[in-house]
Write a protein that holds these residues in place. Structure first.
Motif, short mmCIF file in Angstrom:
data_model
loop_
_atom_site.label_atom_id
_atom_site.label_comp_id
_atom_site.label_asym_id
_atom_site.label_seq_id
_atom_site.Cartn_x
_atom_site.Cartn_y
_atom_site.Cartn_z
N GLU A 5 0.82 -1.22 0.00
CA GLU A 5 0.00 0.00 0.00
C GLU A 5 0.85 1.26 0.00
O GLU A 5 0.50 2.27 -0.62
N SER A 6 1.99 1.19 0.66
CA SER A 6 2.84 2.38 0.79
C SER A 6 3.56 2.73 -0.52
O SER A 6 3.98 3.88 -0.71
N VAL A 7 3.71 1.77 -1.43
CA VAL A 7 4.45 2.04 -2.66
C VAL A 7 3.54 2.19 -3.88
O VAL A 7 4.02 2.47 -4.98
N ASN A 8 2.24 2.04 -3.69
CA ASN A 8 1.34 2.11 -4.84
C ASN A 8 1.33 3.48 -5.51
O ASN A 8 1.20 3.59 -6.73
N GLU A 140 -4.60 3.23 -9.54
CA GLU A 140 -5.38 4.37 -9.04
C GLU A 140 -6.70 3.88 -8.43
O GLU A 140 -7.12 4.36 -7.36
N LEU A 141 -7.35 2.94 -9.07
CA LEU A 141 -8.61 2.39 -8.55
C LEU A 141 -8.38 1.63 -7.25
O LEU A 141 -9.18 1.72 -6.31
N ILE A 142 -7.29 0.89 -7.17
CA ILE A 142 -6.95 0.16 -5.95
C ILE A 142 -6.72 1.12 -4.80
O ILE A 142 -7.20 0.91 -3.68
N MET A 143 -6.02 2.23 -5.07
CA MET A 143 -5.77 3.22 -4.02
C MET A 143 -7.06 3.91 -3.57
O MET A 143 -7.14 4.43 -2.46
N GLY A 145 -9.71 2.30 -3.07
CA GLY A 145 -10.46 1.33 -2.26
C GLY A 145 -11.01 0.15 -3.02
O GLY A 145 -11.67 -0.71 -2.42
N ASN A 146 -10.74 0.09 -4.33
CA ASN A 146 -11.25 -1.03 -5.13
C ASN A 146 -10.27 -2.21 -5.07
O ASN A 146 -9.57 -2.53 -6.04
N LYS A 147 -10.25 -2.86 -3.91
CA LYS A 147 -9.29 -3.93 -3.67
C LYS A 147 -9.53 -5.16 -4.55
O LYS A 147 -8.67 -6.03 -4.66
N GLU A 148 -10.73 -5.23 -5.18
CA GLU A 148 -11.01 -6.39 -6.03
C GLU A 148 -10.10 -6.43 -7.26
O GLU A 148 -10.02 -7.46 -7.94
N TYR A 149 -9.39 -5.32 -7.52
CA TYR A 149 -8.50 -5.29 -8.67
C TYR A 149 -7.08 -5.73 -8.33
O TYR A 149 -6.21 -5.76 -9.21
#
Length: 245
Positions: A5-8, A140-143, A145-149
């Motif tokens: 998460e810190s490097v995304n 960008e979507l994962i950051m 909150g879209n963890k499904e990606y």
């Protein structure tokens, strides 16, 4: 172990930067934000080699401008005067420009709300520029909150990007017209090494790729004899020089 998460945010920046370097577009906003991205990346490089390469890209843009970068891109990827660098995953996988890897990327796209803007992206879905843009948007979507990606980005990297990226990078680096893009290749190589650590996958071995065979040339008997005589003469000349050396 990498704190993912810190490097995304940094990963998104790199993919965004690389997408700009490899997307074919006539948009006037082609390199919007490029200098700002370079400033951040230079302050936080992957390693010493890529830091120097980033500085070289920045200096090239400052000295020669964006038009020179566009011309270099065109010489490497589109100019028939040189052996152009192919930029699709399908080519490196099968030797064709629209193969299984293009279908794989389209299938990944179908699982998201991301869609290919045909007005902006002129090349196939498995082109390097589009793949990097796709990964940038996934992160960008994962950051957001879209963890499904999470699993989808893993599959995109391990199944599509990782298998051919080393060969592509070498081809860009070794192209006779590469100047700024030689530095881009160094940055890309360092970033791919980081991505392999992020996804915990190995660097694939370089291997012989299947390529589409060129059509057999049909020639006359007289032409065949002429070529054979010329070859024999060249071989004799080589042998003579070897003896005299």
């Amino acid at each position: 172990m990498i704190n993912k998460e810190s490097v995304n945010k940094a990963r998104s920046l790199y993919y965004g930067f690389l997408s700009k370097m490899f997307v074919f577009t006539t948009s006037e906003q082609r390199y919007a934000g490029m200098n700002e991205a370079l400033d951040v990346m230079i302050k936080n490089p992957m390693d010493e080699n890529s830091e120097e390469a980033l500085k070289e890209i920045h200096a090239f843009l400052t000295t020669y401008g964006q038009d020179a970068l566009i011309q270099e891109y065109d010489d490497i990827f589109h100019n028939p005067a040189y052996k152009v660098v192919r930029n699709t995953a399908s080519y490196y996988d099968e030797g064709v420009e629209s193969g299984h890897q293009r279908l794989a990327v389209k299938n990944f796209l179908a699982k998201t709300k991301i869609r290919r803007d045909e007005n902006h992206f002129k090349e196939n879905e498995d082109s390097v520029g589009f793949i990097f843009t796709f990964m940038h948007e996934l992160i960008e979507l994962i950051m957001q909150g879209n963890k499904e990606y999470d699993n989808l980005q893993h599959c995109l990297f391990t199944e599509v990007i990782n298998p051919f990226m080393d060969e592509f990078t070498i081809n860009v680096y070794e192209h006779p017209m590469s100047k700024a893009y030689k530095s881009v290749a160094i940055v890309l190589n360092a970033f791919m090494a980081f991505e392999r650590m992020y996804f915990e996958v190995a660097k694939p071995p370089l291997k012989e790729k299947v390529r589409v065979e060129k059509p057999v040339e049909v020639i006359s008997g007289a032409e065949a004899r002429r070529r054979a005589e010329n070859k024999a003469k060249r071989d004799a000349d080589k042998a003579k020089k070897a003896i005299e050396a």
